[in-house]
Design a protein around this motif. Sequence first.
Motif, PDB file in Angstrom:
ATOM      1  N   LEU A  77       0.863  -1.181   0.000  1.00 37.59           N
ATOM      2  CA  LEU A  77       0.000   0.000   0.000  1.00 37.59           C
ATOM      3  C   LEU A  77       0.899   1.231   0.000  1.00 37.59           C
ATOM      4  CD1 LEU A  77      -2.611  -1.089   2.708  1.00 37.59           C
ATOM      5  CD2 LEU A  77      -2.430  -1.775   0.306  1.00 37.59           C
ATOM      6  N   TRP A  78       0.759   2.057  -1.022  1.00 34.61           N
ATOM      7  CA  TRP A  78       1.633   3.223  -1.166  1.00 34.61           C
ATOM      8  C   TRP A  78       0.811   4.505  -1.128  1.00 34.61           C
ATOM      9  CZ3 TRP A  78       6.025   5.446  -0.588  1.00 34.61           C
ATOM     10  CH2 TRP A  78       6.338   6.621  -1.276  1.00 34.61           C
ATOM     11  N   PHE A  79       1.237   5.421  -0.252  1.00 36.19           N
ATOM     12  CA  PHE A  79       0.578   6.715  -0.106  1.00 36.19           C
ATOM     13  C   PHE A  79       1.627   7.803  -0.325  1.00 36.19           C
ATOM     14  CE2 PHE A  79      -1.659   3.616   2.422  1.00 36.19           C
ATOM     15  CZ  PHE A  79      -2.991   3.846   2.122  1.00 36.19           C
ATOM     16  N   ALA A  80       1.549   8.482  -1.456  1.00 34.88           N
ATOM     17  CA  ALA A  80       2.565   9.471  -1.822  1.00 34.88           C
ATOM     18  C   ALA A  80       2.571  10.678  -0.891  1.00 34.88           C
ATOM     19  CB  ALA A  80       2.344   9.925  -3.266  1.00 34.88           C
ATOM     20  N   LYS A  81       1.421  10.990  -0.287  1.00 28.23           N
ATOM     21  CA  LYS A  81       1.326  12.182   0.559  1.00 28.23           C
ATOM     22  C   LYS A  81       1.541  11.882   2.037  1.00 28.23           C
ATOM     23  CE  LYS A  81      -1.771  14.654  -2.572  1.00 28.23           C
ATOM     24  NZ  LYS A  81      -3.070  15.367  -2.717  1.00 28.23           N
ATOM     25  N   LYS A  83       1.452   9.049   5.564  1.00 25.84           N
ATOM     26  CA  LYS A  83       0.593   8.090   6.242  1.00 25.84           C
ATOM     27  C   LYS A  83      -0.831   8.615   6.348  1.00 25.84           C
ATOM     28  CE  LYS A  83       0.433   5.135  10.339  1.00 25.84           C
ATOM     29  NZ  LYS A  83       1.117   4.759  11.598  1.00 25.84           N
ATOM     30  N   PRO A  84      -1.806   7.832   5.897  1.00 21.08           N
ATOM     31  CA  PRO A  84      -3.199   8.299   5.943  1.00 21.08           C
ATOM     32  C   PRO A  84      -3.740   8.293   7.366  1.00 21.08           C
ATOM     33  CG  PRO A  84      -3.124   6.028   5.218  1.00 21.08           C
ATOM     34  CD  PRO A  84      -1.692   6.486   5.324  1.00 21.08           C
ATOM     35  N   GLN A  85      -4.806   9.033   7.566  1.00 21.66           N
ATOM     36  CA  GLN A  85      -5.423   9.072   8.892  1.00 21.66           C
ATOM     37  C   GLN A  85      -6.020   7.720   9.262  1.00 21.66           C
ATOM     38  OE1 GLN A  85      -8.265  12.266   8.892  1.00 21.66           O
ATOM     39  NE2 GLN A  85      -6.701  13.866   8.962  1.00 21.66           N
ATOM     40  N   GLU A  86      -6.558   7.026   8.266  1.00 23.14           N
ATOM     41  CA  GLU A  86      -7.143   5.713   8.528  1.00 23.14           C
ATOM     42  C   GLU A  86      -6.045   4.689   8.777  1.00 23.14           C
ATOM     43  OE1 GLU A  86     -10.311   2.584   6.466  1.00 23.14           O
ATOM     44  OE2 GLU A  86      -9.780   4.459   5.483  1.00 23.14           O
ATOM     45  N   ASN A  87      -6.190   3.909   9.830  1.00 21.92           N
ATOM     46  CA  ASN A  87      -5.194   2.902  10.187  1.00 21.92           C
ATOM     47  C   ASN A  87      -5.508   1.600   9.453  1.00 21.92           C
ATOM     48  OD1 ASN A  87      -3.325   1.211  11.313  1.00 21.92           O
ATOM     49  ND2 ASN A  87      -3.701   1.848  13.427  1.00 21.92           N
ATOM     50  N   PHE A  88      -4.898   1.418   8.281  1.00 23.06           N
ATOM     51  CA  PHE A  88      -5.168   0.231   7.479  1.00 23.06           C
ATOM     52  C   PHE A  88      -4.609  -1.032   8.132  1.00 23.06           C
ATOM     53  CE2 PHE A  88      -5.968   3.368   4.201  1.00 23.06           C
ATOM     54  CZ  PHE A  88      -6.999   2.788   3.485  1.00 23.06           C
ATOM     55  N   LEU A  89      -3.559  -0.891   8.931  1.00 26.53           N
ATOM     56  CA  LEU A  89      -2.935  -2.062   9.532  1.00 26.53           C
ATOM     57  C   LEU A  89      -3.922  -2.828  10.406  1.00 26.53           C
ATOM     58  CD1 LEU A  89      -0.350  -3.681   9.807  1.00 26.53           C
ATOM     59  CD2 LEU A  89       0.311  -2.218  11.723  1.00 26.53           C
ATOM     60  N   LEU A 114       3.040   0.435   3.282  1.00 26.90           N
ATOM     61  CA  LEU A 114       2.752  -0.670   4.189  1.00 26.90           C
ATOM     62  C   LEU A 114       2.750  -1.936   3.348  1.00 26.90           C
ATOM     63  CD1 LEU A 114       1.897  -1.705   6.986  1.00 26.90           C
ATOM     64  CD2 LEU A 114      -0.473  -1.210   6.353  1.00 26.90           C
ATOM     65  N   ALA A 115       3.702  -2.842   3.611  1.00 22.88           N
ATOM     66  CA  ALA A 115       3.876  -4.029   2.780  1.00 22.88           C
ATOM     67  C   ALA A 115       3.601  -5.290   3.584  1.00 22.88           C
ATOM     68  CB  ALA A 115       5.289  -4.071   2.208  1.00 22.88           C
ATOM     69  N   GLY A 116       2.933  -6.250   2.942  1.00 16.85           N
ATOM     70  CA  GLY A 116       2.623  -7.518   3.587  1.00 16.85           C
ATOM     71  C   GLY A 116       3.038  -8.691   2.724  1.00 16.85           C
ATOM     72  N   TYR A 117       3.445  -9.792   3.370  1.00 15.64           N
ATOM     73  CA  TYR A 117       3.932 -10.973   2.666  1.00 15.64           C
ATOM     74  C   TYR A 117       3.246 -12.218   3.217  1.00 15.64           C
ATOM     75  CZ  TYR A 117       7.651  -7.621   1.631  1.00 15.64           C
ATOM     76  OH  TYR A 117       8.342  -6.496   1.249  1.00 15.64           O
ATOM     77  N   THR A 118       2.897 -13.141   2.304  1.00 12.25           N
ATOM     78  CA  THR A 118       2.315 -14.413   2.703  1.00 12.25           C
ATOM     79  C   THR A 118       2.499 -15.410   1.569  1.00 12.25           C
ATOM     80  OG1 THR A 118       0.346 -15.473   3.660  1.00 12.25           O
ATOM     81  CG2 THR A 118      -0.014 -14.006   1.790  1.00 12.25           C
ATOM     82  N   ARG A 119       2.024 -16.641   1.755  1.00 10.04           N
ATOM     83  CA  ARG A 119       2.043 -17.656   0.708  1.00 10.04           C
ATOM     84  C   ARG A 119       0.612 -18.117   0.472  1.00 10.04           C
ATOM     85  NH1 ARG A 119       6.850 -19.149  -0.975  1.00 10.04           N
ATOM     86  NH2 ARG A 119       5.954 -20.927  -2.092  1.00 10.04           N
ATOM     87  N   ILE A 120       0.281 -18.367  -0.799  1.00 10.63           N
ATOM     88  CA  ILE A 120      -1.073 -18.771  -1.150  1.00 10.63           C
ATOM     89  C   ILE A 120      -1.035 -19.995  -2.059  1.00 10.63           C
ATOM     90  CG2 ILE A 120      -2.004 -16.434  -0.934  1.00 10.63           C
ATOM     91  CD1 ILE A 120      -1.932 -16.242  -3.991  1.00 10.63           C
TER      92      ILE A 120
END
Length: 224
Positions: A77-81, A83-89, A114-120
């Motif tokens: 998740l990339w936010f150029a401006k 960290k957003p007010q909404e807590n996506f985590l 905010l980056a996340g990693y998993t296996r599917i």
Amino acid sequence: MKIRCEDIVKRTGPLMYFRNTPLSAQLLIVLLGVAVFSHAFLWNQAFSPAVKAQDKHPLLLSTGLLEAQEAELRIILWFAKGKPQENFLNKLPQEGWVWQESHPANSMSAGYSLAGYTRISQKSEQAVFSWYQGLVQDVGQAGGIAYLDERVPEGMDIAHYALQQNILPRQFSLSESVSSVAGWQESLLPRVVAGNDKVNIQVISQGYGQGRTALAIPVLLEEF
């Protein structure tokens, strides 16, 4: 009020014709009408965009072009401006995932990721992609872009993949046995501008069989 004979004929002509039609013919007309309507309805349901969007996705394991049974999935998740007010985590899945926040080293930049990693597995791809589509909308409303990156340790024919997924190639590169196609797919995928082209999907592959392949939406952010 004076009613003309021609008005009566215009209003009752078709009805009078049907009344004078034999009962067997009436039943045949009704059955044919029902059959035509049902066929048109089923055809529309089978080929409507909503059904296609629900049943089809571009993730790699479900293409039939690979033998791999699992893939590594990355969501960024990339936010150029900033960290957003909404807590996506707090809204993101935690079990089986590893999430990491990142701020640019240059303090003059306000970017935040905010980056996340998993296996599917192949069985979970449809659910994962549906979840990602919802995430794209939520992140977009907060001023960001949700990137998807799926990787397998196996080479793939990317030309075959692009044809299968109805991707219109915009940019193509080939170097050191690594081939890449970035293009446009008519869908609700997030899009970015690469050079003079608008793209929303990219696939990169090295070798066949033993090799590696990455699918990126809309483009690859991390090194291949």
